[in-house]
Structure formats: structure tokens, C-alpha cells
Design a protein around this motif. Structure first.
Motif, PDB file in Angstrom:
ATOM      1  N   GLU A 138     -13.388 -25.904 -10.042  1.00  0.00           N
ATOM      2  CA  GLU A 138     -14.825 -26.067  -9.796  1.00  0.00           C
ATOM      3  C   GLU A 138     -15.601 -24.826 -10.237  1.00  0.00           C
ATOM      4  O   GLU A 138     -16.664 -24.926 -10.861  1.00  0.00           O
ATOM      5  CB  GLU A 138     -15.057 -26.340  -8.311  1.00  0.00           C
ATOM      6  CG  GLU A 138     -16.521 -26.527  -7.926  1.00  0.00           C
ATOM      7  CD  GLU A 138     -17.165 -27.736  -8.590  1.00  0.00           C
ATOM      8  OE1 GLU A 138     -18.373 -27.655  -8.917  1.00  0.00           O
ATOM      9  OE2 GLU A 138     -16.467 -28.752  -8.797  1.00  0.00           O
ATOM     10  N   TRP A 145     -15.586 -24.662 -13.964  1.00  0.00           N
ATOM     11  CA  TRP A 145     -16.468 -25.714 -14.477  1.00  0.00           C
ATOM     12  C   TRP A 145     -17.925 -25.233 -14.465  1.00  0.00           C
ATOM     13  O   TRP A 145     -18.645 -25.386 -15.449  1.00  0.00           O
ATOM     14  CB  TRP A 145     -16.324 -26.974 -13.624  1.00  0.00           C
ATOM     15  CG  TRP A 145     -17.022 -28.171 -14.193  1.00  0.00           C
ATOM     16  CD1 TRP A 145     -18.297 -28.605 -13.924  1.00  0.00           C
ATOM     17  CD2 TRP A 145     -16.485 -29.104 -15.142  1.00  0.00           C
ATOM     18  NE1 TRP A 145     -18.572 -29.735 -14.639  1.00  0.00           N
ATOM     19  CE2 TRP A 145     -17.487 -30.063 -15.392  1.00  0.00           C
ATOM     20  CE3 TRP A 145     -15.253 -29.205 -15.789  1.00  0.00           C
ATOM     21  CZ2 TRP A 145     -17.290 -31.128 -16.272  1.00  0.00           C
ATOM     22  CZ3 TRP A 145     -15.068 -30.260 -16.664  1.00  0.00           C
ATOM     23  CH2 TRP A 145     -16.080 -31.197 -16.895  1.00  0.00           C
ATOM     24  N   ARG A 146     -18.337 -24.634 -13.345  1.00  0.00           N
ATOM     25  CA  ARG A 146     -19.703 -24.118 -13.240  1.00  0.00           C
ATOM     26  C   ARG A 146     -19.954 -23.031 -14.284  1.00  0.00           C
ATOM     27  O   ARG A 146     -21.030 -22.973 -14.882  1.00  0.00           O
ATOM     28  CB  ARG A 146     -19.970 -23.576 -11.840  1.00  0.00           C
ATOM     29  CG  ARG A 146     -19.914 -24.640 -10.755  1.00  0.00           C
ATOM     30  CD  ARG A 146     -20.721 -24.279  -9.531  1.00  0.00           C
ATOM     31  NE  ARG A 146     -20.596 -22.911  -9.116  1.00  0.00           N
ATOM     32  CZ  ARG A 146     -19.876 -22.480  -8.089  1.00  0.00           C
ATOM     33  NH1 ARG A 146     -19.167 -23.346  -7.372  1.00  0.00           N
ATOM     34  NH2 ARG A 146     -19.858 -21.213  -7.758  1.00  0.00           N
ATOM     35  N   GLY A 167     -18.419 -22.768 -17.190  1.00  0.00           N
ATOM     36  CA  GLY A 167     -18.487 -23.434 -18.488  1.00  0.00           C
ATOM     37  C   GLY A 167     -19.827 -24.108 -18.728  1.00  0.00           C
ATOM     38  O   GLY A 167     -20.345 -24.102 -19.844  1.00  0.00           O
ATOM     39  N   VAL A 168     -20.388 -24.694 -17.664  1.00  0.00           N
ATOM     40  CA  VAL A 168     -21.716 -25.312 -17.771  1.00  0.00           C
ATOM     41  C   VAL A 168     -22.750 -24.246 -18.112  1.00  0.00           C
ATOM     42  O   VAL A 168     -23.606 -24.431 -18.989  1.00  0.00           O
ATOM     43  CB  VAL A 168     -22.092 -26.028 -16.458  1.00  0.00           C
ATOM     44  CG1 VAL A 168     -23.564 -26.442 -16.474  1.00  0.00           C
ATOM     45  CG2 VAL A 168     -21.201 -27.245 -16.237  1.00  0.00           C
ATOM     46  N   ARG A 169     -22.675 -23.129 -17.419  1.00  0.00           N
ATOM     47  CA  ARG A 169     -23.644 -22.049 -17.605  1.00  0.00           C
ATOM     48  C   ARG A 169     -23.529 -21.426 -18.989  1.00  0.00           C
ATOM     49  O   ARG A 169     -24.528 -21.150 -19.652  1.00  0.00           O
ATOM     50  CB  ARG A 169     -23.429 -20.978 -16.532  1.00  0.00           C
ATOM     51  CG  ARG A 169     -24.446 -19.845 -16.562  1.00  0.00           C
ATOM     52  CD  ARG A 169     -24.059 -18.759 -15.576  1.00  0.00           C
ATOM     53  NE  ARG A 169     -23.816 -19.279 -14.239  1.00  0.00           N
ATOM     54  CZ  ARG A 169     -23.298 -18.558 -13.242  1.00  0.00           C
ATOM     55  NH1 ARG A 169     -22.958 -17.298 -13.441  1.00  0.00           N
ATOM     56  NH2 ARG A 169     -23.106 -19.106 -12.063  1.00  0.00           N
ATOM     57  N   LYS A 201     -21.746 -22.723 -21.611  1.00  0.00           N
ATOM     58  CA  LYS A 201     -21.499 -23.709 -22.686  1.00  0.00           C
ATOM     59  C   LYS A 201     -20.250 -23.353 -23.489  1.00  0.00           C
ATOM     60  O   LYS A 201     -20.248 -23.367 -24.727  1.00  0.00           O
ATOM     61  CB  LYS A 201     -22.723 -23.825 -23.605  1.00  0.00           C
ATOM     62  CG  LYS A 201     -23.967 -24.351 -22.899  1.00  0.00           C
ATOM     63  CD  LYS A 201     -25.138 -24.463 -23.854  1.00  0.00           C
ATOM     64  CE  LYS A 201     -26.346 -25.112 -23.182  1.00  0.00           C
ATOM     65  NZ  LYS A 201     -26.824 -24.373 -21.997  1.00  0.00           N
ATOM     66  N   PRO A 214     -17.726 -28.199 -20.372  1.00  0.00           N
ATOM     67  CA  PRO A 214     -18.244 -28.769 -19.114  1.00  0.00           C
ATOM     68  C   PRO A 214     -19.746 -29.059 -19.184  1.00  0.00           C
ATOM     69  O   PRO A 214     -20.491 -28.393 -19.906  1.00  0.00           O
ATOM     70  CB  PRO A 214     -17.930 -27.685 -18.084  1.00  0.00           C
ATOM     71  CG  PRO A 214     -16.768 -26.953 -18.662  1.00  0.00           C
ATOM     72  CD  PRO A 214     -17.008 -26.933 -20.137  1.00  0.00           C
ATOM     73  N   SER A 215     -20.145 -30.044 -18.401  1.00  0.00           N
ATOM     74  CA  SER A 215     -21.548 -30.441 -18.359  1.00  0.00           C
ATOM     75  C   SER A 215     -21.918 -30.882 -16.950  1.00  0.00           C
ATOM     76  O   SER A 215     -21.053 -31.305 -16.172  1.00  0.00           O
ATOM     77  CB  SER A 215     -21.797 -31.596 -19.338  1.00  0.00           C
ATOM     78  OG  SER A 215     -23.072 -32.172 -19.154  1.00  0.00           O
ATOM     79  N   LYS A 216     -23.195 -30.805 -16.628  1.00  0.00           N
ATOM     80  CA  LYS A 216     -23.671 -31.279 -15.327  1.00  0.00           C
ATOM     81  C   LYS A 216     -23.669 -32.807 -15.252  1.00  0.00           C
ATOM     82  O   LYS A 216     -23.790 -33.371 -14.167  1.00  0.00           O
ATOM     83  CB  LYS A 216     -25.087 -30.771 -15.077  1.00  0.00           C
ATOM     84  CG  LYS A 216     -25.187 -29.264 -14.842  1.00  0.00           C
ATOM     85  CD  LYS A 216     -26.630 -28.858 -14.584  1.00  0.00           C
ATOM     86  CE  LYS A 216     -26.738 -27.349 -14.351  1.00  0.00           C
ATOM     87  NZ  LYS A 216     -28.148 -26.931 -14.112  1.00  0.00           N
ATOM     88  N   THR A 217     -23.541 -33.473 -16.385  1.00  0.00           N
ATOM     89  CA  THR A 217     -23.646 -34.930 -16.422  1.00  0.00           C
ATOM     90  C   THR A 217     -22.340 -35.652 -16.103  1.00  0.00           C
ATOM     91  O   THR A 217     -22.334 -36.867 -15.971  1.00  0.00           O
ATOM     92  CB  THR A 217     -24.146 -35.399 -17.799  1.00  0.00           C
ATOM     93  OG1 THR A 217     -23.221 -34.972 -18.807  1.00  0.00           O
ATOM     94  CG2 THR A 217     -25.523 -34.826 -18.100  1.00  0.00           C
ATOM     95  N   ARG A 224     -14.303 -33.964 -26.251  1.00  0.00           N
ATOM     96  CA  ARG A 224     -15.694 -33.843 -26.678  1.00  0.00           C
ATOM     97  C   ARG A 224     -16.151 -35.055 -27.473  1.00  0.00           C
ATOM     98  O   ARG A 224     -17.299 -35.496 -27.349  1.00  0.00           O
ATOM     99  CB  ARG A 224     -15.884 -32.569 -27.495  1.00  0.00           C
ATOM    100  CG  ARG A 224     -15.837 -31.304 -26.669  1.00  0.00           C
ATOM    101  CD  ARG A 224     -15.880 -30.077 -27.536  1.00  0.00           C
ATOM    102  NE  ARG A 224     -14.663 -29.899 -28.312  1.00  0.00           N
ATOM    103  CZ  ARG A 224     -14.475 -28.934 -29.201  1.00  0.00           C
ATOM    104  NH1 ARG A 224     -15.450 -28.062 -29.428  1.00  0.00           N
ATOM    105  NH2 ARG A 224     -13.337 -28.823 -29.865  1.00  0.00           N
TER     106      ARG A 224
END
Length: 308
Positions: A148, A151-152, A154-156, A158, A263-266, A297
Motif C-alpha cells: 500500500e 502503491w501510494r 508510485g501514484v505520486r 508515476k 500505480p494509479s488512483k483509478t 500497462r
């Protein structure tokens, strides 16, 4: 208590910018010279994170830290010139967790440093309470929390995040044939081998199921992920643990499933887990003792809301 950051740079202007950006929130020390940097890093008051110039001396310090059990898990961030992709690759090969590009920017420095310190603090908090009772490595609960966090991050940032699921072939048959105690010893040896097969502080190995292990590989593309998986597979074969129940080989082997994405928020981390699981099932279906991977991807645009 403030977390401790060590800076090793031969450029006074860079040190000044880094200290000014970080000192209000963290305890910051700078070291002059390779030997002094290593002395501080190996002391009883080891830093929580280290910033290194991407120089010959900086690379030597990074390798020494990565080879030492006391400092192997300290995140190392290289300070490098922008647009030098080869420096980034070499840094990761030496065991660095990340990099900060020049020209140095206060906001960017903080953004790079913060998630690594958050992850380190979280892992330290779970160090004793989230260990698998048999193997002594991280358990599934700790794995889920680290995934988790990564993941956060990776989202931040990219950035790529990859995952391996490693399964011991014909483990149930092995356990019945040789005894539960032998099975436990097998798990211990496999767990240790998997941990010794990764060399970056940010790479994470955990026991995931009865005969399964999960490996988190941040900032790793599919080529690098498959290389790690194949290295693990070869190293486990070298253990030469007898398994006369296996139709593959007369020794313990593993099948590995890999997945990689940004990772993405979606969509949730479970999407990455599902991809690695599908790869593992493919490896098992084709006879076991194989490595299979999916670059997820390409499939993201086709993900439906119902799946998410």
C-alpha cells in the motif's frame, strides 16, 4: 524523535541547499570524505536515509553500505545530473533506492525524501510484530502494508511497480513425503535464498501463503523483474533440496509469476496482485519450474468499472 539524514557531497553549494530544505523537519549531518561517511553510517547512531553524490566515491559508499548487513536497509538516494539515464541505472544496480536530479529544488528534495522515510518508519514499526513464525521474514500482513505504501509512492511519482509471486512446486507432496519439520526447513531455506537474491533496500520479500512468497520490486521494468525472478529460481535450484515427489526434477523448484505497471488512483493494488497471480497460474499450467510475466500497462484501458 526526528529522523536522521546523512549527506555525503563534495559540493558545498549542494550541501547547503539540501540542509536548508531538510533541516527544519529532520536531523541532518554532512560528511566530508568517504571514510567519514562510512564511519557515521556504520556507527551506533546510523542514519535513516543517506544522500550521496553520484561520484566514484559515492558509488563506493553505496556498494559498501549495500554489502553490509547493518546498513543494507538504509535508503540511499543519489544526487545526479539530469538526463543521465545511465547514472540512474547504475545507481539502482548498486543498491540505491532513488535519485534527486540537479538543479536541486527544495520542493523536489522534500518530495523525494519523505516517502522513503515514511516507508522506513513503517517497516521498523512492523519489524517484530509482523514476522512469519516459520521463516522469520515479513508476513502477509506486513506485505500488504508495504504494498500500500509503495502503491501510494508510485501514484505520486508515476513510477513503475513490479510484483513477483513465488510458489514452491509440489510442496504439499513434499510435506506429506518428508514430514512437516522438513517442510519448515525447506521454507526457511527458500525464504533466506529469496531475500539474498535482491540487493536494493527498497526490494521487499514476504511469506504470502503456505508455499508462496511475494516480492515487491519498486522502479523495476518487466525485463529487470524477470531477471530477478530467474535469479531467484536459479538460486533455489542450487539449494538442491531433495524432492522425489516432483515430476519436474528430483529437487525443490519454484514457479514465478510477475506483474508490472504504474500505480494509479483509478484502480487498487489488487490489480497488480491479480496480474502476478495470472502469470503464476500460467507458469504452473505449463508444467511448473518456469517464470512468466505480464506487463499490465497495456491492459489498463480495458479495465471495466465492475472489475475495479
Amino acid at each position: 524523535m526526528k529522523q536522521h539524514i546523512l549527506i555525503f557531497s563534495s559540493i558545498p553549494e549542494d550541501v547547503e541547499i539540501l540542509v536548508r530544505a531538510l533541516e527544519p523537519e529532520y536531523k541532518v549531518n554532512s560528511a566530508a570524505g568517504r571514510d567519514n561517511a562510512l564511519k557515521i553510517a556504520l556507527s551506533d547512531f546510523r542514519p535513516d536515509l543517506i544522500l550521496l553524490d553520484f561520484t566514484t566515491e559515492g558509488c563506493e559508499v553505496c556498494k559498501t553500505l549495500n554489502d553490509n548487513a547493518k546498513t543494507h536497509r538504509i535508503p540511499v538516494l543519489f544526487i545526479k545530473e539530469a538526463e543521465k539515464r545511465e547514472d540512474e541505472i547504475k545507481g539502482f544496480e548498486l543498491g540505491a533506492s532513488d535519485y534527486i536530479e540537479k538543479p536541486l529544488d527544495t520542493a523536489f528534495i522534500k518530495a523525494r525524501v519523505k516517502p522513503h522515510l515514511e516507508l522506513k518508519r513503517c517497516c521498523e514499526g512492523m519489524e517484530l510484530s509482523s514476522l512469519d513464525a516459520v521463516t522469520g521474514i515479513a508476513d502477509r500482513c506486513r506485505f500488504e502494508r508495504v504494498l500500500e505504501l509503495e502503491w501510494r509512492l508510485g501514484v505520486r511519482e508515476k513510477t513503475l511497480l513490479s510484483l513477483l509471486i513465488v510458489s514452491i512446486d509440489y510442496f504439499s507432496e513434499f510435506k506429506k513425503e518428508y514430514s512437516p519439520a522438513a517442510a519448515d526447513q525447506c521454507l526457511i531455506q527458500v525464504a533466506k535464498t529469496l531475500e539474498n537474491s535482491v540487493n536494493r533496500p527498497m526490494d521487499f520479500v514476504a511469506r504470502y501463503g503456505e508455499e508462496e512468497f511475494a516480492v515487491i520490486l519498486p522502479r523495476t521494468d518487466m525485463k529487470g523483474t524477470l531477471f530477478v525472478a530467474e535469479t531467484m529460481q536459479k538460486n533455489i535450484k542450487k539449494l538442491n533440496i531433495a524432492n522425489r515427489c516432483s515430476p519436474i526434477k528430483p529437487c525443490i523448484t519454484v514457479s514465478v509469476g510477475a506483474g508490472t505497471l504504474i500505480p494509479s488512483k483509478t484502480f487498487p493494488p489488487s490489480f497488480l496482485l491479480d496480474g502476478a497471480r495470472k502469470s503464476l497460474e500460467d507458469a504452473k499450467r505449463k508444467g511448473g519450474n518456469q517464470v512468466k510475466g505480464l506487463d499490465l500497462r497495456a491492459s489498463l484501458p480495458a479495465v471495466s468499472p465492475d472489475f475495479l
